[in-house]
Design an enzyme around this catalytic site. Structure first.
Site, PDB file in Angstrom:
ATOM      1  N   HIS A 127      10.358 -11.087  12.270  1.00 36.22           N
ATOM      2  CA  HIS A 127       8.905 -11.267  12.444  1.00 36.22           C
ATOM      3  C   HIS A 127       8.326 -12.074  11.277  1.00 36.22           C
ATOM      4  O   HIS A 127       7.651 -13.081  11.464  1.00 36.22           O
ATOM      5  CB  HIS A 127       8.225  -9.893  12.527  1.00 36.22           C
ATOM      6  N   GLU A 128       8.609 -11.634  10.051  1.00 33.44           N
ATOM      7  CA  GLU A 128       8.009 -12.290   8.869  1.00 33.44           C
ATOM      8  C   GLU A 128       8.464 -13.744   8.735  1.00 33.44           C
ATOM      9  O   GLU A 128       7.684 -14.625   8.379  1.00 33.44           O
ATOM     10  CB  GLU A 128       8.363 -11.501   7.599  1.00 33.44           C
ATOM     11  N   HIS A 153       6.429 -16.022  10.618  1.00 32.82           N
ATOM     12  CA  HIS A 153       5.242 -16.495   9.873  1.00 32.82           C
ATOM     13  C   HIS A 153       5.623 -17.624   8.929  1.00 32.82           C
ATOM     14  O   HIS A 153       4.929 -18.634   8.822  1.00 32.82           O
ATOM     15  CB  HIS A 153       4.638 -15.348   9.042  1.00 32.82           C
ATOM     16  N   ASP A 187       0.826  -1.233   0.000  1.00 32.42           N
ATOM     17  CA  ASP A 187       0.000   0.000   0.000  1.00 32.42           C
ATOM     18  C   ASP A 187       0.848   1.266   0.000  1.00 32.42           C
ATOM     19  O   ASP A 187       0.461   2.294   0.549  1.00 32.42           O
ATOM     20  CB  ASP A 187      -0.877   0.002   1.254  1.00 32.42           C
ATOM     21  N   HIS A 217       0.078 -14.231  14.573  1.00 35.15           N
ATOM     22  CA  HIS A 217       0.341 -13.047  15.414  1.00 35.15           C
ATOM     23  C   HIS A 217       0.067 -13.327  16.892  1.00 35.15           C
ATOM     24  O   HIS A 217      -0.822 -14.092  17.247  1.00 35.15           O
ATOM     25  CB  HIS A 217      -0.495 -11.868  14.920  1.00 35.15           C
TER      26      HIS A 217
END
Lengths: 367, 77
Positions: free
Chosen positions: A119-120, A123, A76, A129
């Site tokens: 963090h990623e 995943h 975005d 989360h």
């Protein structure tokens, strides 16, 4: 912590990864280093190993892209979404994408690639989360230094893969403090433009008169320039300033902004060099004085003349009967001084010079 | 009272956020997302972030929605 539905994980502990392209924001070697460090964070606490491929398909394909970048899950532009990753699985499973419209850095000046990558990649290994603001897997970006995993993260990843058979000594970040823990103690308390701010470890609670629930936030996510550990704090409402003390330094905040020229040394206030830490600080609006508590003594600072009053330090016990011990934090409301020591809060009447009430410290947090 | 443009912006920001992270169905796009459905999703998000669970787009809730974050949803599939 949370896992993805069906607890998706890699069945083979030897996972491959490939960095498909690089951001122009950093040197290639810095990107390689950040990604390798981020993978090592998870490798240190699990049996997982990560092998780098330079061509073909790897389990975890790492790339930088902006807006629509090929997975129908567009970014975005600057801010907002920073990156995303897919849970373990074939094809796009495990793939990790960073938004090229962000500014990627090695420090706190913009978005730190190592922190976002750690963090990623969580995943990409199967972590979803966490609701714990102190966990690495918390969805909102916060810049922190030091070891990135909290207990919560380690428990979550080891629930999927088990521990590292040859564990390295890691010191996980403490999870967020629990506000209704009966043994809860505070580091510092201050007013801030009508709200009450309570500092504890790397966090602070924000109590707003109209808000039922105090809001727990990481200090660094609001004030990146002040340290993760606050010893004392007070507000000077006349100057619309909050002074934060940590060790022998002090910071002045005007709302959320750091005032130019800070941090300064606390000795600028007129304290002797022997004072290495301030335990608590409180501004008494009615007198214009700020009281600074250190060990068993306290000092009185005149905010108008900006000088230390003579005849100090004085003994806390002599001048505040009923407050025998040292003070962790202090606040002043409508003629009452609130002294916090360990898990108790002493309501002390400034005028009649006696303790009116003793409560648990976290009664201020509606516990 | 008709929604002000500022309220509409807030509503659009919230709907976009809740669609991406809390599975608010996008099929309701165009028509006003039914308010109790939207409210339920707002409550789900407020609960996740330990905000006061009101179901309303109060300042704290909007402030969290504007924070830079990871693009992975906070719930479910």
């Amino acid at each position: 912590y949370n896992h993805f539905p069906r607890h998706l994980k890699w069945e083979n502990n030897n996972v491959t990864f490939r960095i498909v392209n690089y951001t122009p924001d950093l040197k290639k070697a810095d990107v390689d280093k950040a990604i390798r460090r981020a993978l090592n964070v998870w490798a240190d606490v699990t049996p997982l190993t990560f092998k780098k491929l330079y061509e073909g398909n790897a389990d975890i394909m790492i790339s930088f892209g902006s807006k629509e970048h090929g997975d129908y899950n567009p970014f975005d532009g600057p801010g907002g979404l920073l990156a995303h990753a897919y849970p373990p699985g074939q094809g796009i499973g495990g793939d990790t994408h960073f938004d090229e419209d962000e500014q990627w850095t090695k420090d706190s000046s913009a978005y730190n690639l190592f922190i976002v990558a750690a963090h990623e990649l969580g995943h990409a290994l199967g972590m979803s989360h966490s609701t714990d603001p102190g966990a690495l897997m918390y969805p909102i970006y916060t810049y922190t230094t030091g070891y990135p995993l909290a207990e919560d993260d380690i428990e979550g990843i080891q629930a999927l893969y088990g521990p590292n058979p040859n564990p390295k000594k890691v010191k996980p970040r403490p999870d967020a403090p629990k506000k209704c823990d009966p043994e809860l103690t505070f580091d510092a308390v201050t007013e801030l433009r009508g709200e009450t701010i309570i500092f504890k470890d790397r966090y602070y609670w924000r109590i707003h008169p109209q808000m039922v629930e105090p809001e727990l936030t990481l200090i660094k996510s609001t004030w990146p320039s002040i340290p993760n550990k606050v010893d004392a704090a007070y507000e000077n409402p006349e100057k619309d300033l909050v002074i934060i003390f940590s060790g022998i330094r002090m910071w002045a905040l005007n709302g959320y902004n750091l005032v130019d020229g800070y941090p300064k040394y606390i000795h600028k206030l007129g304290l002797p060099k022997s004072v290495r830490k301030i335990d608590a600080a409180v501004h008494i609006k009615d007198t214009g004085k700020t009281l600074l508590f250190t060990d068993e003594d306290y000092w009185s600072y005149d905010e108008t003349t900006e000088t230390m009053d003579s005849g100090y330090p004085r003994s806390i016990e002599d001048d505040f009967p009923g407050i025998e011990d040292e003070v962790d934090a202090a606040a002043y409301h409508y003629g009452y001084l609130y002294f916090f020591h360990e898990h108790l809060q002493y309501e002390y009447s400034y005028n009649s010079k006696k303790v009116f009430r003793i409560q648990r410290a976290n009664s201020i947090l509606n516990c | 009272k008709p929604l002000s443009s500022e309220d509409i912006d807030k509503q659009l920001l919230a709907e976009k956020y809740l669609r991406r992270f809390y599975g608010l169905p996008s099929g309701l796009q165009g028509s006003r997302t039914s308010s109790n459905f939207l409210q339920a999703k707002i409550k789900e998000m407020q609960k996740f972030f330990k905000l006061e669970v009101t179901g309303n787009l109060d300042d704290n809730t909007l402030a969290v929605m504007k924070e830079p974050r990871c693009g992975v949803p906070d719930i479910g599939e």
